[in-house]
Design an enzyme around this catalytic site. Structure first.
Site, short mmCIF file in Angstrom:
data_model
loop_
_atom_site.label_atom_id
_atom_site.label_comp_id
_atom_site.label_asym_id
_atom_site.label_seq_id
_atom_site.Cartn_x
_atom_site.Cartn_y
_atom_site.Cartn_z
N HIS A 65 0.61 -1.19 0.08
CA HIS A 65 0.08 0.02 0.05
C HIS A 65 0.92 1.24 -0.09
O HIS A 65 2.10 1.15 0.22
CB HIS A 65 -0.92 -0.09 1.47
CG HIS A 65 -0.14 0.07 2.40
ND1 HIS A 65 0.45 1.09 2.98
CD2 HIS A 65 0.26 -1.00 3.60
CE1 HIS A 65 1.07 0.78 4.18
NE2 HIS A 65 0.83 -0.40 4.27
N THR A 95 1.81 6.02 4.65
CA THR A 95 0.90 6.62 5.95
C THR A 95 1.91 7.40 6.62
O THR A 95 2.87 7.33 6.45
CB THR A 95 0.11 5.55 6.81
OG1 THR A 95 1.34 5.06 7.47
CG2 THR A 95 -0.45 4.46 5.74
N GLN A 137 2.44 -0.36 12.36
CA GLN A 137 0.90 -0.17 12.41
C GLN A 137 0.14 -1.47 12.77
O GLN A 137 -0.68 -1.22 13.27
CB GLN A 137 0.58 0.14 11.01
CG GLN A 137 1.27 1.63 10.54
CD GLN A 137 1.18 2.06 9.00
OE1 GLN A 137 0.39 3.04 8.71
NE2 GLN A 137 1.80 1.12 8.37
N ARG A 196 -5.69 1.37 4.73
CA ARG A 196 -4.42 1.96 3.81
C ARG A 196 -4.42 0.97 2.83
O ARG A 196 -3.93 1.55 1.53
CB ARG A 196 -3.01 2.00 4.64
CG ARG A 196 -2.78 0.72 5.45
CD ARG A 196 -1.71 0.98 6.37
NE ARG A 196 -1.25 -0.21 6.72
CZ ARG A 196 -1.66 -0.64 8.12
NH1 ARG A 196 -2.65 -0.18 8.72
NH2 ARG A 196 -1.01 -1.71 8.84
N ARG A 246 -6.93 -0.91 1.32
CA ARG A 246 -8.09 -0.73 0.56
C ARG A 246 -8.35 0.45 -0.20
O ARG A 246 -8.76 0.17 -1.45
CB ARG A 246 -9.37 -0.92 1.48
CG ARG A 246 -10.72 -1.47 0.90
CD ARG A 246 -11.66 -1.63 2.15
NE ARG A 246 -12.01 -0.42 2.68
CZ ARG A 246 -11.76 -0.35 3.91
NH1 ARG A 246 -11.40 -1.11 4.76
NH2 ARG A 246 -12.31 0.78 4.65
N GLU A 291 -2.49 -7.06 7.90
CA GLU A 291 -1.02 -7.12 8.35
C GLU A 291 -0.97 -7.88 9.63
O GLU A 291 -1.95 -8.12 10.40
CB GLU A 291 -0.90 -5.51 8.64
CG GLU A 291 0.73 -5.40 8.91
CD GLU A 291 1.67 -5.78 8.41
OE1 GLU A 291 1.73 -7.29 7.84
OE2 GLU A 291 2.75 -5.22 7.62
N GLY A 313 3.65 -4.80 4.21
CA GLY A 313 4.99 -5.09 4.20
C GLY A 313 5.27 -6.56 4.77
O GLY A 313 6.11 -7.22 4.03
#
Length: 200
Positions: free
Chosen positions: A8, A11, A20, A57, A59, A81, A150
């Site tokens: 993604h 952020t 996150q 993030r 989506r 995640e 990630g």
């Protein structure tokens, strides 16, 4: 069939280098620009299906790619995640200071890390590989774009290459970068990193 793995867009927590996990942090302005820059790349592919993590993030990145008239994203919870538990919201130097033993385990034996109220790397790997097997078995000849995170994308690359979980850091990629899994007869035959003109 090509399976494209996209991390993604950026952020604010990515920018601050905070973990996150399951925290639903939205894209920042850079992440939105990164996602829009990917539209031209997407138009040149034969992608007929986009599958996204449920977290906002990922989506939102997938939605931006579908805005030009391509397929809208499907959501698959297996792409969420890893849950970092007590490490969520912390930067790596803070984690090293507050959790020195656990941090050392993460660095040298990541598959052995166990944190309270978190998810193990092995558990994430199992749900990722189930997702990947489903795509391979049901995808036919259509190209698929997977928008995730990630750790999840690194584990998908470990699975694709038959690599040990201990090598997860070798497959860590920046925001808005893509790896391609080339498949033939429901088997992965090649893995390619596509970094040029995709990162901000």
């Amino acid at each position: 069939m090509n399976i494209y793995l996209l991390r993604h867009g950026q952020t604010c927590w990515n920018q601050e280098r905070r973990l996150q996990g399951l925290r639903d942090v939205p894209l920042n302005s850079v992440g939105i620009r990164q996602s829009r820059r990917l539209i031209e790349w997407h138009r040149k592919t034969a992608v007929t299906r986009i599958v996204s993590s449920p977290l906002v993030r990922a989506r939102r990145t997938a939605e931006i790619l579908g805005e030009y008239g391509g397929p809208g994203p499907l959501v698959d919870d297996r792409l969420r995640e890893i849950d970092h538990g007590p490490w969520t919201g912390l930067r790596l130097p803070d984690i090293e200071q507050r959790f020195p033993h656990e941090f050392a385990t993460w660095n040298f034996f990541p598959e052995g890390l166990r944190l309270s109220s978190s998810e193990s790397l092995g558990a994430v790997y199992r749900r990722c590989t189930r997702f990947l097997m489903d795509v391979l078995n049901t995808g036919g000849s259509e190209d698929v774009l997977v928008v995730s995170h990630g750790v999840v994308n690194a584990l998908l690359l470990c699975a694709a290459l038959g690599a040990s979980l201990r090598r997860i850091r070798e497959f860590s990629l920046p925001n808005a970068t893509i790896s391609t899994l080339r498949t033939k007869r429901r088997k992965i035959v090649a893995v390619k990193r596509e970094l040029d003109a995709i990162t901000e």
